[in-house]
Write a protein that holds these residues in place. Structure first.
Motif, PDB file in Angstrom:
ATOM      1  N   GLU A 203      20.112  11.847  -2.979  1.00  0.00           N
ATOM      2  CA  GLU A 203      19.251  12.401  -3.936  1.00  0.00           C
ATOM      3  C   GLU A 203      17.632  11.765  -3.909  1.00  0.00           C
ATOM      4  N   GLN A 204      17.719  10.482  -3.503  1.00  0.00           N
ATOM      5  CA  GLN A 204      16.520  10.042  -3.267  1.00  0.00           C
ATOM      6  C   GLN A 204      15.429  10.831  -1.993  1.00  0.00           C
ATOM      7  N   LEU A 205      16.154  11.040  -1.020  1.00  0.00           N
ATOM      8  CA  LEU A 205      15.591  11.813   0.010  1.00  0.00           C
ATOM      9  C   LEU A 205      15.080  13.353  -0.429  1.00  0.00           C
ATOM     10  N   GLY A 222       3.724   5.457  -9.850  1.00  0.00           N
ATOM     11  CA  GLY A 222       3.553   3.933 -10.120  1.00  0.00           C
ATOM     12  C   GLY A 222       4.522   3.049 -10.872  1.00  0.00           C
ATOM     13  N   ASP A 223       5.583   3.733 -11.504  1.00  0.00           N
ATOM     14  CA  ASP A 223       6.559   2.800 -12.266  1.00  0.00           C
ATOM     15  C   ASP A 223       7.315   1.872 -11.414  1.00  0.00           C
ATOM     16  N   VAL A 224       8.302   1.254 -12.146  1.00  0.00           N
ATOM     17  CA  VAL A 224       9.030   0.129 -11.374  1.00  0.00           C
ATOM     18  C   VAL A 224      10.615   0.774 -11.282  1.00  0.00           C
ATOM     19  N   ASP A 225      10.906   2.058 -11.729  1.00  0.00           N
ATOM     20  CA  ASP A 225      12.201   2.515 -11.463  1.00  0.00           C
ATOM     21  C   ASP A 225      12.601   2.805 -10.053  1.00  0.00           C
ATOM     22  N   PRO A 226      14.154   2.591  -9.581  1.00  0.00           N
ATOM     23  CA  PRO A 226      14.308   2.774  -8.224  1.00  0.00           C
ATOM     24  C   PRO A 226      13.625   4.105  -7.401  1.00  0.00           C
ATOM     25  N   ALA A 227      13.614   5.197  -8.157  1.00  0.00           N
ATOM     26  CA  ALA A 227      13.129   6.430  -7.419  1.00  0.00           C
ATOM     27  C   ALA A 227      11.490   6.276  -7.425  1.00  0.00           C
ATOM     28  N   SER A 228      10.717   5.664  -8.239  1.00  0.00           N
ATOM     29  CA  SER A 228       9.297   5.592  -7.836  1.00  0.00           C
ATOM     30  C   SER A 228       8.958   4.713  -6.733  1.00  0.00           C
ATOM     31  N   ARG A 229       9.948   3.533  -6.773  1.00  0.00           N
ATOM     32  CA  ARG A 229       9.801   2.555  -5.768  1.00  0.00           C
ATOM     33  C   ARG A 229      10.041   3.232  -4.401  1.00  0.00           C
ATOM     34  N   PHE A 230      10.968   3.888  -4.444  1.00  0.00           N
ATOM     35  CA  PHE A 230      11.328   4.543  -3.064  1.00  0.00           C
ATOM     36  C   PHE A 230      10.259   5.523  -2.569  1.00  0.00           C
ATOM     37  N   VAL A 231       9.799   6.417  -3.344  1.00  0.00           N
ATOM     38  CA  VAL A 231       8.609   7.256  -3.066  1.00  0.00           C
ATOM     39  C   VAL A 231       7.417   6.275  -2.504  1.00  0.00           C
TER      40      VAL A 231
END
Length: 350
Positions: A203-205, A222-231
């Motif tokens: 799902e991340q990809l 720019g947020d701290v959630d995992p999906a934002s950090r992944f991008v």
């Protein structure tokens, strides 16, 4: 191969027991692998958790005997490779590298569902990373060897810890292992370079394709959630300049780690509803080409490291130091001292 037992060096059988008694709760983190530069294969990991995990930097020589769970049909082995690891609660490795240039990282994945019971010997998810570091030199070897054990969920701090595992080696090979709906899903290859937490890597990809640099039209979040950090991690990795040397490769990747770190008090405004947003307490960088393990604590402005080639892999001593010591800086390979963890009883077999 000689084995280190509790009576000789209070070896890692004690640490393994402590792991299962107190847990090695992995956490909401980020991992990034840079395997396309011509100076060094390097990987970085941020270590995020909602409580103080009382970390310890530990050097483990070859020949440590271990057990994967308490009683019953437990995996048992003697370590073939020395490793340097960061533990939580004086327990098994959440993060580390072995002398062959294999590194392993346990991260939190909320929707993990481990396999149902079968005839294979059981290995606690808290010992998953250490099992790989003890037994294998490459990602390919680890993936083949891990087929022989069944990963089981252990409880710590009054809860279970759903985990997924990242591996990389000195060749630049990489893998992410996730248990989805009770089935093991493996992403394997040199293109497996970024990992955070929920949702699953598939799902991340898919989400990544919505953003600029990956075929989409969305700006970098720019947020701290995992999906934002992944991008953010994937975007910055794609634009890294060619390093002049291995130290620059390490520093360039460390800069990405700092960008995806979660400050204390940070609030997730993404609306994702992710439970995996905890403050960053540590960062580590592994130089798999030169076998150097770097630690970047949040409580200190300094960085320190262990050069695993400077330590005796055939020693009968487990060595450790307190990474909370704010005086630590630079090469601390010679500052590690003999360490004897207190033996704790194993809990019942899951």
């Amino acid at each position: 191969m000689r084995a280190i037992h509790i009576s000789m060096a209070a070896g890692l059988a004690a640490a393994a027991a402590a792991c299962l008694q107190f847990g090695s709760p992995a956490n909401a983190c980020s991992r990034v692998l840079w395997n396309t530069n011509d100076q060094a294969v390097v990987a970085v990991r941020t270590w995020d958790l909602y409580v103080d995990e009382k970390p310890r930097l530990v050097y483990l020589p070859r020949g440590v005997t271990r057990q994967g769970v308490g009683g019953g049909n437990a995996a048992q082995w003697t370590s073939k490779f020395a490793s340097v690891v960061l533990t939580a609660f004086d327990a098994g490795a959440d993060d580390g590298m072995n002398e062959a240039g294999l590194s392993a990282h346990l991260l939190y994945l909320h929707d993990t569902e481990f396999e149902h019971a079968d005839e294979r010997p059981a290995l606690s998810n808290f010992m998953w990373a250490q099992y790989g570091l003890d037994n294998y030199a490459t990602v390919a070897e680890a993936l083949e060897g891990l087929k022989a054990v069944r990963i089981v969920s252990s409880t710590a701090l009054g809860r279970e810890w759903p985990l997924h595992l990242a591996l990389e080696d000195a060749s630049g090979d990489s893998a992410v292992l996730e248990f989805i709906k009770g089935k093991l899903v493996i992403h394997h290859g040199k293109d497996v370079t970024v990992m955070t937490n929920e949702p699953t890597l598939d799902e991340q990809l898919a989400n990544l394709k919505r953003y600029k640099l990956f075929g989409g039209d969305l700006s970098m979040p720019g947020d701290v959630d995992p999906a934002s950090r992944f991008v953010r991690a994937a975007s910055y990795l794609k634009t890294l300049p060619k390093p002049a040397d291995a130290y620059q490769a390490v520093s360039h990747l460390a800069a990405i780690a700092r960008n995806v770190a979660v400050p204390f008090g940070a609030v997730d405004t993404s609306g994702s509803g992710s439970t995996d947003v905890w403050p960053t307490r540590w960062g580590t960088v592994v130089d798999l080409t030169h076998k150097i393990y770097y630690v970047m604590p949040v409580n200190s402005p300094a960085v320190f490291w262990v050069d695993i080639g400077k330590l005796d892999a055939n020693s009968s001593e487990i060595l450790a130091l307190d990474p909370y010591d704010i005086k630590l800086s630079g090469d601390v390979s010679t500052q590690l001292k003999s360490f004897a963890p207190v033996q704790k009883p194993f809990p019942p077999t899951p």
